[in-house]
Design a protein around this motif. Sequence first.
Motif, PDB file in Angstrom:
ATOM      1  N   VAL A 127       0.753  -1.352  -0.009  1.00 25.13           N
ATOM      2  CA  VAL A 127      -0.002  -0.037   0.009  1.00 25.13           C
ATOM      3  C   VAL A 127       0.824   1.372  -0.038  1.00 25.13           C
ATOM      4  N   ASN A 128       2.370   0.919  -0.059  1.00 30.63           N
ATOM      5  CA  ASN A 128       2.867   2.299   0.040  1.00 30.63           C
ATOM      6  C   ASN A 128       3.805   2.727  -1.246  1.00 30.63           C
ATOM      7  N   THR A 129       3.308   2.172  -2.577  1.00 25.80           N
ATOM      8  CA  THR A 129       3.832   2.241  -3.688  1.00 25.80           C
ATOM      9  C   THR A 129       2.917   3.397  -4.347  1.00 25.80           C
ATOM     10  N   ALA A 130       3.413   3.941  -5.353  1.00 25.64           N
ATOM     11  CA  ALA A 130       2.733   4.829  -6.238  1.00 25.64           C
ATOM     12  C   ALA A 130       1.996   4.163  -7.349  1.00 25.64           C
ATOM     13  N   LEU A 131       2.155   2.880  -7.450  1.00 21.82           N
ATOM     14  CA  LEU A 131       1.681   2.090  -8.689  1.00 21.82           C
ATOM     15  C   LEU A 131      -0.078   1.929  -8.310  1.00 21.82           C
ATOM     16  N   ASP A 132      -0.684   2.972  -8.517  1.00 21.45           N
ATOM     17  CA  ASP A 132      -2.173   2.943  -7.887  1.00 21.45           C
ATOM     18  C   ASP A 132      -2.997   2.739  -8.915  1.00 21.45           C
ATOM     19  N   ALA A 133      -2.777   3.031 -10.326  1.00 19.32           N
ATOM     20  CA  ALA A 133      -3.816   2.812 -11.328  1.00 19.32           C
ATOM     21  C   ALA A 133      -4.236   1.327 -11.483  1.00 19.32           C
ATOM     22  N   PRO A 134      -5.738   1.348 -11.747  1.00 17.16           N
ATOM     23  CA  PRO A 134      -6.220  -0.255 -11.815  1.00 17.16           C
ATOM     24  C   PRO A 134      -5.412  -1.169 -12.674  1.00 17.16           C
ATOM     25  N   PRO A 149     -16.614  15.868  -3.367  1.00 19.72           N
ATOM     26  CA  PRO A 149     -16.231  16.528  -4.311  1.00 19.72           C
ATOM     27  C   PRO A 149     -14.758  17.405  -4.113  1.00 19.72           C
ATOM     28  N   ALA A 150     -14.556  17.593  -2.808  1.00 21.19           N
ATOM     29  CA  ALA A 150     -13.218  18.068  -2.688  1.00 21.19           C
ATOM     30  C   ALA A 150     -12.187  17.003  -2.574  1.00 21.19           C
ATOM     31  N   THR A 151     -12.545  15.929  -2.715  1.00 16.78           N
ATOM     32  CA  THR A 151     -11.375  14.934  -2.502  1.00 16.78           C
ATOM     33  C   THR A 151     -10.770  14.492  -3.903  1.00 16.78           C
ATOM     34  N   SER A 152      -9.407  14.854  -3.697  1.00 15.49           N
ATOM     35  CA  SER A 152      -8.707  14.650  -5.146  1.00 15.49           C
ATOM     36  C   SER A 152      -8.859  13.121  -5.824  1.00 15.49           C
ATOM     37  N   GLU A 153      -8.949  12.882  -6.810  1.00 12.94           N
ATOM     38  CA  GLU A 153      -9.183  11.864  -7.636  1.00 12.94           C
ATOM     39  C   GLU A 153      -7.893  11.121  -7.932  1.00 12.94           C
ATOM     40  N   ASP A 154      -6.809  11.892  -7.496  1.00 12.69           N
ATOM     41  CA  ASP A 154      -5.470  11.225  -7.753  1.00 12.69           C
ATOM     42  C   ASP A 154      -5.404  10.000  -6.696  1.00 12.69           C
ATOM     43  N   ARG A 155      -5.237   8.841  -7.191  1.00  6.10           N
ATOM     44  CA  ARG A 155      -5.086   7.773  -6.047  1.00  6.10           C
ATOM     45  C   ARG A 155      -4.016   7.721  -5.115  1.00  6.10           C
ATOM     46  N   GLN A 159     -14.526  -3.653   3.143  1.00  6.07           N
ATOM     47  CA  GLN A 159     -13.916  -2.721   2.413  1.00  6.07           C
ATOM     48  C   GLN A 159     -13.009  -2.910   1.858  1.00  6.07           C
ATOM     49  N   VAL A 160     -12.455  -2.461   0.419  1.00  2.00           N
ATOM     50  CA  VAL A 160     -11.248  -2.664  -0.211  1.00  2.00           C
ATOM     51  C   VAL A 160     -10.545  -1.356  -0.547  1.00  2.00           C
ATOM     52  N   SER A 161      -9.194  -1.616  -0.706  1.00  3.03           N
ATOM     53  CA  SER A 161      -8.581  -0.309  -1.085  1.00  3.03           C
ATOM     54  C   SER A 161      -9.168   0.418  -2.336  1.00  3.03           C
ATOM     55  N   PHE A 162      -9.033   1.786  -2.171  1.00  2.00           N
ATOM     56  CA  PHE A 162      -9.518   2.706  -3.357  1.00  2.00           C
ATOM     57  C   PHE A 162     -11.079   2.706  -3.420  1.00  2.00           C
ATOM     58  N   PHE A 163     -11.836   2.307  -2.949  1.00  6.06           N
ATOM     59  CA  PHE A 163     -13.186   2.142  -2.971  1.00  6.06           C
ATOM     60  C   PHE A 163     -14.024   2.825  -2.199  1.00  6.06           C
ATOM     61  N   ASN A 164     -15.067   3.704  -2.539  1.00  7.10           N
ATOM     62  CA  ASN A 164     -15.783   4.581  -1.801  1.00  7.10           C
ATOM     63  C   ASN A 164     -17.232   3.511  -1.565  1.00  7.10           C
ATOM     64  N   GLY A 165     -17.084   2.708  -0.548  1.00  2.47           N
ATOM     65  CA  GLY A 165     -18.091   1.951  -0.424  1.00  2.47           C
ATOM     66  C   GLY A 165     -17.708   0.446   0.183  1.00  2.47           C
ATOM     67  N   PHE A 166     -18.606  -0.631   0.096  1.00  8.29           N
ATOM     68  CA  PHE A 166     -18.200  -1.861   0.566  1.00  8.29           C
ATOM     69  C   PHE A 166     -18.979  -2.904   0.031  1.00  8.29           C
ATOM     70  N   PHE A 167     -18.802  -4.292   0.206  1.00  9.89           N
ATOM     71  CA  PHE A 167     -19.312  -5.104  -0.176  1.00  9.89           C
ATOM     72  C   PHE A 167     -20.005  -6.396   0.562  1.00  9.89           C
ATOM     73  N   MET A 184     -11.021   9.280   3.226  1.00  7.40           N
ATOM     74  CA  MET A 184     -10.559  10.270   2.383  1.00  7.40           C
ATOM     75  C   MET A 184     -11.760  11.230   1.856  1.00  7.40           C
ATOM     76  N   ASP A 185     -12.951  10.955   2.012  1.00  5.64           N
ATOM     77  CA  ASP A 185     -14.073  11.707   1.793  1.00  5.64           C
ATOM     78  C   ASP A 185     -14.650  12.411   3.057  1.00  5.64           C
ATOM     79  N   ASP A 186     -13.887  12.399   4.250  1.00  2.74           N
ATOM     80  CA  ASP A 186     -14.125  13.230   5.337  1.00  2.74           C
ATOM     81  C   ASP A 186     -15.611  12.973   5.907  1.00  2.74           C
ATOM     82  N   TYR A 187     -16.095  11.914   6.048  1.00  2.00           N
ATOM     83  CA  TYR A 187     -17.363  11.651   6.517  1.00  2.00           C
ATOM     84  C   TYR A 187     -17.573  10.454   7.070  1.00  2.00           C
ATOM     85  N   ALA A 188     -18.520  10.146   8.106  1.00  2.00           N
ATOM     86  CA  ALA A 188     -18.965   8.846   8.578  1.00  2.00           C
ATOM     87  C   ALA A 188     -20.375   8.848   8.259  1.00  2.00           C
TER      88      ALA A 188
END
Length: 463
Positions: free
Chosen positions: A211-218, A303-309, A276-284, A336-340
Amino acid sequence: MPAFGTRHLRAAAVTAALALTAAAPASGAAAAPDAPAGLREVMFVGNNWDGTADVIRSTGDFARIGRIDVVPDKARRMAEINADPIKWIYFQAIRNSVGEGHDQFVDDMYSTPDGRSVVVSRPSFADVVSVDLATGDINWRFPVSGYRSDHMALSPDGSRVAVSASTSNTVHVLDISTGEELGSFKTGDKPHENIFTRDGKYLWNMSIGEVNTALDAPWLDWTKGNRRITVVDATTYEQVKVIDMRERLDAIGLGDHSDAVRPAVFSPDESKLYFQVSFFNGFFEYDLATDRITRTKTLPKNPATSEDRTTWVNDSRHHGLSMSPDGSKLCVAGTMDDYATVVDRTTLREGPLVTAAKPYWATVSGDGTHCVVSESGADRVTAIDFATGEKSVSVPVGDHPQRVRLGHVAADWTGPSAGCPGRRGPRGAARRPPPRPVAGRYFRGSRCSSTSVSRPSAAVAVM
């Protein structure tokens, strides 16, 4: 290791056993039991960057009762790290990657059944320690394999803790009273969350990969490593099942989603796992009996959260999930979306989006009426009413709160006593005698004096 297959007789037997476990009557809907005699139920809040844990009330106003220093041996640990080039490199790597420029001094914690001690995993020191709540002394120390400790889990009877050793792909299971290692098992890359089943028969571990690399593109998801759920027998610590969510996500057309399972919670009857999984705003929602993902919940983006993963902390868009005791509501920390928000489990409809600064964890209050989230970006914990979805109260705590756990302390406890040597607990309470030496890969002592106990294969350390 290969994924679990039904063609194996042993695997089929395990599936049947897990299904029977899932069909057991729900115990999560019951009211929380009364605290043992002489103890009070509390919440421990781990302040990761402070190296402290705040103890707050478990219900009502959630007011702070006291604070514990969980790194009383910091000078000794730093001397060891500075004297070992490899340890120093890992210490700096933790600080500058997952630590966001800070040291990680407390990830997780649980109190002992007698309420006398709290057991803490300390990532930057790659260990687990037991801290005496009356004196602040360290009862025992267990250095994990590798160079970083992470999430823990407490067995249903309170006698064992399981801790993830991130860099060695290992989970250690320890006696909570003595620190003796009872067993261990191998996992996928970077073990993270641990969960015991309610009957204590199985232990689930979720590995999250790099989880520490910048290789975050799908399309670079394959670089994150071997991520899987490992289920073991909680007595023998032998692997009984492996679940690769990559296959289950692909089956529902979500091949571009990460399969790194983060926080997760079982339904009260353990027939469903929500995760929850990495990068996803939701759950399964995952059904254990059919071995498939049955529902997906996508939550609103800020909307204020950057889309840069690459800007999302440790690959987490949302990190924190809990469930009301009756199983009717889920509580989600939208990191990262600053809510609960509280989500109805039947309809998957979310309630109000309660503003929260980088909420990092979600748990349940002692009376089961509230979701409690740690706001790591605001140094406070916030209670949200499960019934209304609205915020009830916020309480200030230390620097960068993360894990929040229910536990117990002495009824009149307000914090450890100070001073060394000759330290005593609360007025009139004598110090308990030191624990008897037990063979194992761990060490005993206090911030004032120490001894060490080791087995032949263990490294020697001095407190």
